[in-house]
Design an enzyme around this catalytic site. Structure first.
Site, PDB file in Angstrom:
ATOM      1  N   GLY A 124      64.084   0.921  19.250  1.00 57.14           N
ATOM      2  CA  GLY A 124      65.055   1.479  18.329  1.00 57.14           C
ATOM      3  C   GLY A 124      64.461   2.019  17.059  1.00 57.14           C
ATOM      4  O   GLY A 124      65.182   2.449  16.170  1.00 57.14           O
ATOM      5  N   CYS A 125      63.139   2.040  16.914  1.00 58.09           N
ATOM      6  CA  CYS A 125      62.532   2.519  15.677  1.00 58.09           C
ATOM      7  C   CYS A 125      61.448   3.513  16.019  1.00 58.09           C
ATOM      8  O   CYS A 125      60.475   3.167  16.673  1.00 58.09           O
ATOM      9  CB  CYS A 125      61.937   1.359  14.882  1.00 58.09           C
ATOM     10  SG  CYS A 125      61.203   1.863  13.329  1.00 58.09           S
TER      11      CYS A 125
END
Length: 279
Positions: A124-125
């Site tokens: 998610g990053c």
């Protein structure tokens, strides 16, 4: 780069397998009480990417299609410009995860050293480890591919993508990215949405499939648009929302960006070289 690579195994977790999931014990609680069950749970492992012996990134990823991942990451991050720039690739299973060791041509290695980046990625990053504010948002490629599709084409693309999501069907825990070209869907899955797209970009280059539009089972973040532009994709349709920065960059790239793509409708945020017939 040859489509084959060397695989050297060490004492990695005994659960790890090419299926990408493990069978684990759990307790299911519902209106009828509690009962013991076996659950198919998605694997998530550290994957280290090294270039000419120098560590560059450690990503948490699903342990499937890792050759595609390494190639796609290298291309979408601008480390190499084509698959032939990777001379050799070796996959090694370690005690703590998996290493993908690549040998790249010298001029790209010199450029990589100049960038002095050492990313540590997480699910998610997409920007973890950027070493300066100026380096966080890189210039985006201008898309020169063009295509024309209908709303029905996009909805059908998502249906084809869903039908092929075997890992998500088993676990309910992973994202997918698919290149839709007519009736054909080339897709890859991963627990991280950026990783799924990198795997797809790698597969596109290895299988020489460059035509079509992109469908993703996630939001359309800056990084997703940036990676799609690097692969010269004219249209990206996401099942969830885009960010404002993603919209700005899609417009700058000449890319058509669609969000909230569902059976009942979708929202077109930018109109670029991917033309959508809506009538």
């Amino acid at each position: 780069m040859s489509s084959s690579y060397r695989k050297r195994s060490h004492a990695v977790s005994s659960r790890l397998n090419d299926k990408g999931f493990a069978m684990l014990d759990a307790s299911r609680v519902d209106a009828n009480g509690a009962r013991n069950v076996k659950e198919q749970v998605a694997e998530e492992v550290p994957v280290a990417l090294t270039y000419n012996g120098i560590s560059h990134a450690v990503m948490m990823a699903s342990p499937r299609d890792l050759e595609d991942f390494a190639l796609g990451f290298s291309l979408s991050e601008g480390i190499v410009t084509n698959a032939n720039d990777i001379i050799d690739m070796e996959l090694r299973e370690e005690t703590d995860g998996i290493s993908l060791d690549m040998q790249i041509i010298e001029r790209h290695m010199r450029a990589l050293k100049d960038r002095r980046r050492n990313l540590v990625g997480r699910t998610g990053c997409g920007l973890c480890g950027a070493d300066s504010l100026a380096g966080a948002i890189r210039p985006i490629a201008r898309v020169d591919a063009a295509l024309q599709v209908t709303v029905r084409d996009i909805q059908g693309g998502f249906a084809r993508l869903a039908a092929q999501q075997t890992l998500n069907h088993a676990t309910g825990a992973v994202h997918a990215a698919g290149l839709i070209d007519g009736e054909h869907c080339l897709m890859r899955e991963d627990i991280g949405r950026h990783n799924a797209l990198d795997k797809l970009i790698g597969a596109m280059h290895r299988e020489n499939r460059r035509r079509g539009f992109l469908v993703v089972t996630s939001r359309a973040s800056y990084e997703m648009v940036h990676k799609a532009a690097s692969a010269n994709i004219a249209l990206i349709a996401a099942i969830s929302a885009p960010s404002a920065l993603a919209i700005d960059l899609a417009r700058a790239a000449g890319m058509t960006l669609i969000g909230f793509a569902r059976p009942e409708g979708m929202t077109i945020y930018t109109t670029g070289r991917g033309v959508v017939e809506v009538s």
